[in-house]
Design a protein around this motif. Structure first.
Motif, PDB file in Angstrom:
ATOM      1  N   GLY A 289       0.791  -1.216   0.000  1.00  0.00           N
ATOM      2  CA  GLY A 289       0.000   0.000   0.000  1.00  0.00           C
ATOM      3  C   GLY A 289       0.822   1.264   0.000  1.00  0.00           C
ATOM      4  N   PRO A 290       0.130   2.426  -0.057  1.00  0.00           N
ATOM      5  CA  PRO A 290       0.810   3.720  -0.154  1.00  0.00           C
ATOM      6  C   PRO A 290       1.578   4.083   1.107  1.00  0.00           C
ATOM      7  CG  PRO A 290      -1.548   4.029   0.127  1.00  0.00           C
ATOM      8  CD  PRO A 290      -1.338   2.561  -0.085  1.00  0.00           C
ATOM      9  N   GLN A 291       2.489   5.047   0.942  1.00  0.00           N
ATOM     10  CA  GLN A 291       3.407   5.407   2.027  1.00  0.00           C
ATOM     11  C   GLN A 291       3.615   6.916   2.072  1.00  0.00           C
ATOM     12  OE1 GLN A 291       6.282   2.828   0.381  1.00  0.00           O
ATOM     13  NE2 GLN A 291       7.137   4.321  -1.034  1.00  0.00           N
ATOM     14  N   ALA A 292       4.071   7.407   3.228  1.00  0.00           N
ATOM     15  CA  ALA A 292       4.317   8.837   3.375  1.00  0.00           C
ATOM     16  C   ALA A 292       5.380   9.062   4.436  1.00  0.00           C
ATOM     17  CB  ALA A 292       3.030   9.563   3.767  1.00  0.00           C
TER      18      ALA A 292
ATOM     19  N   LEU B 223      18.861  14.828   1.626  1.00  0.00           N
ATOM     20  CA  LEU B 223      19.213  13.697   0.768  1.00  0.00           C
ATOM     21  C   LEU B 223      17.969  13.135   0.075  1.00  0.00           C
ATOM     22  CD1 LEU B 223      21.336  11.682  -0.250  1.00  0.00           C
ATOM     23  CD2 LEU B 223      20.855  10.293   1.775  1.00  0.00           C
ATOM     24  N   HIS B 224      16.905  12.945   0.823  1.00  0.00           N
ATOM     25  CA  HIS B 224      15.689  12.359   0.257  1.00  0.00           C
ATOM     26  C   HIS B 224      15.101  13.268  -0.816  1.00  0.00           C
ATOM     27  CE1 HIS B 224      12.429   9.391   0.483  1.00  0.00           C
ATOM     28  NE2 HIS B 224      11.610  10.403   0.242  1.00  0.00           N
ATOM     29  N   ALA B 225      15.124  14.586  -0.564  1.00  0.00           N
ATOM     30  CA  ALA B 225      14.519  15.543  -1.490  1.00  0.00           C
ATOM     31  C   ALA B 225      15.264  15.638  -2.817  1.00  0.00           C
ATOM     32  CB  ALA B 225      14.440  16.918  -0.834  1.00  0.00           C
ATOM     33  N   LYS B 226      16.476  15.138  -2.871  1.00  0.00           N
ATOM     34  CA  LYS B 226      17.232  15.175  -4.131  1.00  0.00           C
ATOM     35  C   LYS B 226      16.619  14.266  -5.193  1.00  0.00           C
ATOM     36  CE  LYS B 226      21.803  16.369  -2.263  1.00  0.00           C
ATOM     37  NZ  LYS B 226      23.195  15.888  -2.030  1.00  0.00           N
TER      38      LYS B 226
ATOM     39  N   GLN C  75      -5.212  19.123   4.821  1.00  0.00           N
ATOM     40  CA  GLN C  75      -5.678  18.789   3.476  1.00  0.00           C
ATOM     41  C   GLN C  75      -4.636  19.183   2.426  1.00  0.00           C
ATOM     42  OE1 GLN C  75      -7.527  20.183   5.827  1.00  0.00           O
ATOM     43  NE2 GLN C  75      -9.175  18.690   6.132  1.00  0.00           N
ATOM     44  N   SER C  76      -3.903  20.291   2.685  1.00  0.00           N
ATOM     45  CA  SER C  76      -2.844  20.703   1.768  1.00  0.00           C
ATOM     46  C   SER C  76      -1.763  19.638   1.684  1.00  0.00           C
ATOM     47  CB  SER C  76      -2.220  22.031   2.228  1.00  0.00           C
ATOM     48  OG  SER C  76      -3.182  23.029   2.456  1.00  0.00           O
ATOM     49  N   LEU C  77      -1.343  19.130   2.844  1.00  0.00           N
ATOM     50  CA  LEU C  77      -0.285  18.124   2.885  1.00  0.00           C
ATOM     51  C   LEU C  77      -0.749  16.807   2.268  1.00  0.00           C
ATOM     52  CD1 LEU C  77       1.269  18.681   6.434  1.00  0.00           C
ATOM     53  CD2 LEU C  77       1.538  20.015   4.345  1.00  0.00           C
ATOM     54  N   VAL C  78      -1.975  16.407   2.601  1.00  0.00           N
ATOM     55  CA  VAL C  78      -2.505  15.156   2.060  1.00  0.00           C
ATOM     56  C   VAL C  78      -2.639  15.245   0.543  1.00  0.00           C
ATOM     57  CG1 VAL C  78      -4.525  13.642   1.996  1.00  0.00           C
ATOM     58  CG2 VAL C  78      -3.654  14.472   4.185  1.00  0.00           C
ATOM     59  N   GLY C  79      -3.056  16.407   0.054  1.00  0.00           N
ATOM     60  CA  GLY C  79      -3.167  16.592  -1.388  1.00  0.00           C
ATOM     61  C   GLY C  79      -1.838  16.393  -2.088  1.00  0.00           C
ATOM     62  N   PHE C  80      -0.776  16.953  -1.506  1.00  0.00           N
ATOM     63  CA  PHE C  80       0.557  16.768  -2.082  1.00  0.00           C
ATOM     64  C   PHE C  80       0.965  15.300  -2.042  1.00  0.00           C
ATOM     65  CE2 PHE C  80       5.110  16.202  -1.319  1.00  0.00           C
ATOM     66  CZ  PHE C  80       5.646  16.787  -2.459  1.00  0.00           C
ATOM     67  N   ILE C  81       0.756  14.638  -0.896  1.00  0.00           N
ATOM     68  CA  ILE C  81       1.154  13.236  -0.745  1.00  0.00           C
ATOM     69  C   ILE C  81       0.401  12.352  -1.731  1.00  0.00           C
ATOM     70  CG2 ILE C  81       1.054  11.264   0.837  1.00  0.00           C
ATOM     71  CD1 ILE C  81       1.587  13.325   3.118  1.00  0.00           C
ATOM     72  N   GLN C  82      -0.902  12.583  -1.860  1.00  0.00           N
ATOM     73  CA  GLN C  82      -1.684  11.770  -2.787  1.00  0.00           C
ATOM     74  C   GLN C  82      -1.262  11.980  -4.237  1.00  0.00           C
ATOM     75  OE1 GLN C  82      -5.870  12.662  -1.373  1.00  0.00           O
ATOM     76  NE2 GLN C  82      -5.983  10.444  -1.658  1.00  0.00           N
ATOM     77  N   SER C  83      -0.866  13.201  -4.554  1.00  0.00           N
ATOM     78  CA  SER C  83      -0.469  13.481  -5.940  1.00  0.00           C
ATOM     79  C   SER C  83       0.852  12.810  -6.304  1.00  0.00           C
ATOM     80  CB  SER C  83      -0.361  14.997  -6.161  1.00  0.00           C
ATOM     81  OG  SER C  83       0.737  15.552  -5.450  1.00  0.00           O
ATOM     82  N   HIS C  84       1.566  12.309  -5.295  1.00  0.00           N
ATOM     83  CA  HIS C  84       2.844  11.629  -5.541  1.00  0.00           C
ATOM     84  C   HIS C  84       2.836  10.219  -4.964  1.00  0.00           C
ATOM     85  CE1 HIS C  84       4.863  15.167  -7.174  1.00  0.00           C
ATOM     86  NE2 HIS C  84       4.275  15.871  -6.234  1.00  0.00           N
ATOM     87  N   GLN C  85       1.679   9.596  -4.990  1.00  0.00           N
ATOM     88  CA  GLN C  85       1.563   8.240  -4.458  1.00  0.00           C
ATOM     89  C   GLN C  85       2.531   7.299  -5.170  1.00  0.00           C
ATOM     90  OE1 GLN C  85      -2.417   6.916  -3.521  1.00  0.00           O
ATOM     91  NE2 GLN C  85      -1.970   4.860  -4.273  1.00  0.00           N
ATOM     92  N   GLY C  86       3.221   6.480  -4.378  1.00  0.00           N
ATOM     93  CA  GLY C  86       4.193   5.550  -4.921  1.00  0.00           C
ATOM     94  C   GLY C  86       5.575   6.125  -5.132  1.00  0.00           C
ATOM     95  N   GLU C  87       5.764   7.412  -4.782  1.00  0.00           N
ATOM     96  CA  GLU C  87       7.060   8.074  -4.980  1.00  0.00           C
ATOM     97  C   GLU C  87       7.747   8.434  -3.662  1.00  0.00           C
ATOM     98  OE1 GLU C  87       7.026  11.051  -8.350  1.00  0.00           O
ATOM     99  OE2 GLU C  87       4.867  10.895  -7.982  1.00  0.00           O
ATOM    100  N   ALA C  88       7.310   7.837  -2.556  1.00  0.00           N
ATOM    101  CA  ALA C  88       7.880   8.125  -1.230  1.00  0.00           C
ATOM    102  C   ALA C  88       7.867   9.623  -0.923  1.00  0.00           C
ATOM    103  CB  ALA C  88       9.300   7.569  -1.128  1.00  0.00           C
ATOM    104  N   PRO C  89       6.699  10.281  -1.006  1.00  0.00           N
ATOM    105  CA  PRO C  89       6.635  11.728  -0.784  1.00  0.00           C
ATOM    106  C   PRO C  89       6.956  12.116   0.656  1.00  0.00           C
ATOM    107  CG  PRO C  89       4.428  10.809  -0.886  1.00  0.00           C
ATOM    108  CD  PRO C  89       5.365   9.703  -1.279  1.00  0.00           C
TER     109      PRO C  89
ATOM    110  N   SER D 213       9.172  16.414  -2.448  1.00  0.00           N
ATOM    111  CA  SER D 213       9.162  16.923  -1.072  1.00  0.00           C
ATOM    112  C   SER D 213       8.391  18.233  -1.008  1.00  0.00           C
ATOM    113  CB  SER D 213      10.592  17.119  -0.556  1.00  0.00           C
ATOM    114  OG  SER D 213      11.269  18.079  -1.349  1.00  0.00           O
ATOM    115  N   TYR D 214       7.839  18.499   0.156  1.00  0.00           N
ATOM    116  CA  TYR D 214       7.003  19.679   0.389  1.00  0.00           C
ATOM    117  C   TYR D 214       7.478  20.342   1.671  1.00  0.00           C
ATOM    118  CZ  TYR D 214       2.591  22.290   1.210  1.00  0.00           C
ATOM    119  OH  TYR D 214       1.647  23.255   1.445  1.00  0.00           O
ATOM    120  N   ALA D 215       8.054  21.518   1.539  1.00  0.00           N
ATOM    121  CA  ALA D 215       8.516  22.278   2.705  1.00  0.00           C
ATOM    122  C   ALA D 215       7.347  23.072   3.274  1.00  0.00           C
ATOM    123  CB  ALA D 215       9.655  23.203   2.315  1.00  0.00           C
ATOM    124  N   ILE D 216       6.998  22.811   4.518  1.00  0.00           N
ATOM    125  CA  ILE D 216       5.859  23.469   5.146  1.00  0.00           C
ATOM    126  C   ILE D 216       6.205  24.916   5.470  1.00  0.00           C
ATOM    127  CG2 ILE D 216       4.364  23.473   7.172  1.00  0.00           C
ATOM    128  CD1 ILE D 216       4.725  20.409   7.263  1.00  0.00           C
TER     129      ILE D 216
END
Length: 428
Positions: free
Chosen positions: A255-258, A274-277, A297-311, A281-284
């Motif tokens: 399943g998905p991850q965050a 290192l991970h952001a390279k 909801q802003s953070l979840v939206g970003f995470i969902q838009s990059h599902q499967g990419e270890a956001p 990534s989303y800097a709050i």
């Protein structure tokens, strides 16, 4: 249960739960679970060790003491014969506490004297010599911890730091005594107890020192320290025939991850960089959080838009940036809003089917763990495989369990985030 732990934050609780579950060869560890807060129900009957995760490190002192005593009472009701008060291996506390006040309250409740104080954890570079705490080759006060936004550590002498936090006596057991063996340590502690000393800061520069200390305090009702102090304790009970010992299960989850990072430590900032390279990534923007423009909801939206990419979403800033934001909005207000933001983000993610969440930072981990426990309706977290020293995978819930990795700010290798997700997904 045989051993009960009262931890002053969530990542520290995971750390010592991992230590108790692993134990040392050939005996192994204990059947261990971690609880987010003091449970309202009895512990599962098979457990040999239970770790209660509190948020008492930076809480008001009265609250920290009250919560710790409530945890103590529950652990005693479960039959625990030995209590550990777990704090950070860098002795994170304010000048007023809360290590001293909580330790004193627990010692008085258990009628304990010459209570060991040993934050050392040599595996991750924390050693104690002549009462002074080192982080690798640097004194605590020169390790970067002097810039911590909540608990700046500017004095490496643990005897002095603790002495300012309690009215009780603080003694010392030197490295030369520890290296002389188990009976040497036991005799030194007995002498200090006879003299009425409540706390004894005990030097340790190696895992062998911790094993020596652990054997010397096999019957102590109360111990305080970092997770390293628990290294040799499981075998005491196994050798007595009171515990069977248990290995951590290898677990994995599809399943998905965050990844949620709320620590400002140097180690976490390096891991974020290192991970952001290679991953999204989303800097709050903390001022926008305070204004209500950035939400869960802003953070979840970003995470969902990059599902499967270890956001990754993070609020890990440099110390000077953190101080400026705290000055503008208030330290407690910023911490409270960020904790709530991460907690709600985790709650929403679990509701959307996310089953693997990596978290960096003690306060952030506490908020996330409580939110996930509420979402799953299950407080007991099973201890899984170790990711890096002091950081295991935790499994919460029996049906479609959520896997958590709760990392203290200063812990973990540079590639910790990727490593954690690999272990969570592949069970390796």
């Amino acid at each position: 249960m045989l051993i009960g732990v009262i931890a002053d934050d969530f990542t520290g609780a995971s750390d010592i739960a991992n230590t108790l579950a692993k134990g040392i060869a050939p005996e192994g560890g204990l059947a261990t679970a971690q609880f987010p807060g003091t449970p309202s129900q009895p512990a599962p009957a098979h457990l040999e060790a239970g770790v209660i995760s509190l948020k008492s490190r930076t809480a008001p002192t009265q609250t920290a003491v009250a919560d710790s005593l409530a945890a103590l009472n529950w652990l005693l009701d479960q039959g625990c014969q030995q209590i550990i008060f777990k704090y950070c291996s860098t002795f994170d506390s304010t000048p007023e506490g809360n290590i001293g006040p909580v330790g004193e309250a627990l010692a008085l409740a258990l009628n304990a004297r010459a209570v060991v104080v040993c934050p050392a954890f040599p595996t991750v570079g924390r050693t104690l010599y002549q009462g002074h705490l080192f982080v690798f080759d640097k004194l605590l006060s020169e390790s970067g911890m002097e810039h911590h936004p909540l608990t700046p550590m500017t004095d490496p002498d643990i005897r002095r730091v603790l002495g300012r936090q309690t009215q009780q006596g603080v003694g010392h057991v030197a490295q030369t005594v520890v290296s002389a063996g188990v009976q040497s340590v036991a005799s030194a502690l007995a002498a200090q107890a006879e003299g009425g000393t409540m706390f004894a800061v005990v030097d340790a520069t190696s895992d062998q020192d911790l094993l020596t200390i652990g054997e010397a305090i096999a019957d102590a009702p109360l111990i305080t320290g970092g997770s390293g102090i628990a290294l040799g304790l499981p075998r005491n009970f196994i050798r007595k025939g009171l515990a069977k010992g248990a290995e951590t299960d290898l677990i994995a989850q599809p399943g998905p991850q965050a990844i949620l990072a709320g620590s400002c430590s140097g180690a976490t900032r390096g891991q974020v960089e290192l991970h952001a390279k290679t991953q999204p990534s989303y800097a709050i923007d903390v001022p926008k959080v305070m204004a209500g423009d950035v939400t869960a909801q802003s953070l979840v939206g970003f995470i969902q838009s990059h599902q499967g990419e270890a956001p990754l979403v993070y609020s890990s800033g440099a110390p000077e940036m953190v101080r400026a934001i705290q000055k503008e909005f208030g330290r407690e207000q910023v911490a409270s809003r960020l904790d709530a933001l991460f907690a709600e983000t985790a709650r929403l993610l679990v509701g959307l089917g996310y089953r693997k969440i990596v978290v960096a930072g003690g306060e952030t981990s506490g908020a996330v763990a409580q939110a996930v426990a509420e979402a799953k309706g299950s407080p007991a977290m099973q201890i899984g495989p170790e990711i890096d020293p002091g950081v295991p995978v935790l499994s919460l819930g029996s049906a479609e369990p959520v896997l958590l990795a709760l990392k203290s700010g200063n812990f973990g290798a540079p590639d910790f985030f990727a490593k954690a997700l690999t272990i969570m997904g592949a069970g390796k």
